[in-house]
Design a protein around this motif. Structure first.
Motif, PDB file in Angstrom:
ATOM      1  N   ASN A 191       0.851  -1.187   0.000  1.00 33.81           N
ATOM      2  CA  ASN A 191       0.000   0.000   0.000  1.00 33.81           C
ATOM      3  C   ASN A 191       0.889   1.239   0.000  1.00 33.81           C
ATOM      4  O   ASN A 191       1.692   1.430   0.918  1.00 33.81           O
ATOM      5  CB  ASN A 191      -0.913   0.016   1.222  1.00 33.81           C
ATOM      6  N   ARG A 197       1.118   5.388  -0.130  1.00 30.77           N
ATOM      7  CA  ARG A 197       0.420   6.669   0.067  1.00 30.77           C
ATOM      8  C   ARG A 197       1.429   7.796  -0.052  1.00 30.77           C
ATOM      9  O   ARG A 197       2.462   7.779   0.621  1.00 30.77           O
ATOM     10  CB  ARG A 197      -0.259   6.711   1.443  1.00 30.77           C
ATOM     11  N   THR A 217      -2.802  14.054  -3.829  1.00 34.66           N
ATOM     12  CA  THR A 217      -2.863  12.693  -3.305  1.00 34.66           C
ATOM     13  C   THR A 217      -2.522  11.698  -4.403  1.00 34.66           C
ATOM     14  O   THR A 217      -3.089  11.760  -5.499  1.00 34.66           O
ATOM     15  CB  THR A 217      -4.265  12.376  -2.753  1.00 34.66           C
ATOM     16  N   ASP A 237      -2.290   7.643  -4.290  1.00 31.09           N
ATOM     17  CA  ASP A 237      -2.438   6.423  -3.501  1.00 31.09           C
ATOM     18  C   ASP A 237      -2.589   5.208  -4.398  1.00 31.09           C
ATOM     19  O   ASP A 237      -3.246   5.264  -5.446  1.00 31.09           O
ATOM     20  CB  ASP A 237      -3.665   6.498  -2.585  1.00 31.09           C
ATOM     21  N   LEU A 269      -3.705   1.469  -3.311  1.00 31.07           N
ATOM     22  CA  LEU A 269      -4.153   0.736  -2.129  1.00 31.07           C
ATOM     23  C   LEU A 269      -4.845  -0.572  -2.507  1.00 31.07           C
ATOM     24  O   LEU A 269      -5.564  -0.650  -3.502  1.00 31.07           O
ATOM     25  CB  LEU A 269      -5.109   1.595  -1.291  1.00 31.07           C
TER      26      LEU A 269
END
Length: 203
Positions: free
Chosen positions: A94, A96, A128, A130, A132
């Motif tokens: 993951n 970020r 942002t 990300d 995930l």
């Protein structure tokens, strides 16, 4: 006799007036620009590793150091392996990442060469990025069965704002350190407290 006594007084007053006039004409601090580096603690998503931001700042000082305009660019990120329990199957990392841009206008409440207490704020932009994990198919995971992981990618900008109180101590005319605290508004995510430290060079 009186005239003789008044001469030293008049001389002293004249010297004081010349000194004050000279100090008024000299800039408060000759260096009008500053670059700073440092780190901030933000309570954005500490459970997932998003809590420390590394930042680079540029400042422009005006009005005898009372007003400052600043631009700050920051980065924070985390990367963690995702392992399904109790299957002990890894489905990737993951990731970020946040890139921040802050514009700040501040006012200095102190009139000191070595000390500054600034209060200010301005707009902020957060990017942002990300990657995930969402779920695996099939689940539960069977031995020898191929696993397909579904992931969610997010790449967006959010507009917010921030407010700061900052104390700066000048080690010399061209070096300074500062501490600041405040809050940031990160789009729909809401408010987050902020604590930070900077070291900088004025030129």
């Amino acid at each position: 006799q009186t005239a003789c006594c008044m001469k030293p007084v008049l001389l002293l007053v004249s010297c004081l007036a010349i000194t004050l006039q000279g100090r008024a004409q000299v800039p408060y601090v000759p260096a009008k620009n500053a670059i700073q580096i440092g780190t901030d603690y933000l309570d954005v998503d500490p459970a997932n590793g998003l809590k420390y931001r590394f930042a680079f700042d540029y400042r422009r000082y005006m009005a005898r150091d009372q007003i400052a305009l600043g631009l700050s660019v920051g980065f924070m990120g985390s990367q963690r392996e995702t392992v399904l329990i109790p299957d002990l199957v890894s489905v990737g990392k993951n990731t970020r990442q946040r890139i921040t841009v802050d514009l700040t206008a501040s006012y200095n409440l102190l009139h000191s060469v070595h000390h500054a207490l600034r209060i200010g704020g301005g707009p902020s932009a957060w990017y942002t990025n990300d990657d995930l994990f969402v779920k695996v198919t099939p689940y539960p995971v069977s031995t020898g069965t191929p696993v397909y992981a579904e992931r969610r990618f997010t790449r967006t900008w959010a507009i917010g704002g921030h407010g700061l109180i900052e104390y700066t101590y000048a080690l010399a005319f061209n070096t300074q350190v500062s501490l600041h605290t405040g809050t940031v508004l990160i789009g729909p995510s809401g408010f987050s407290p902020l604590f930070g430290l900077r070291a900088g060079y004025r030129f």
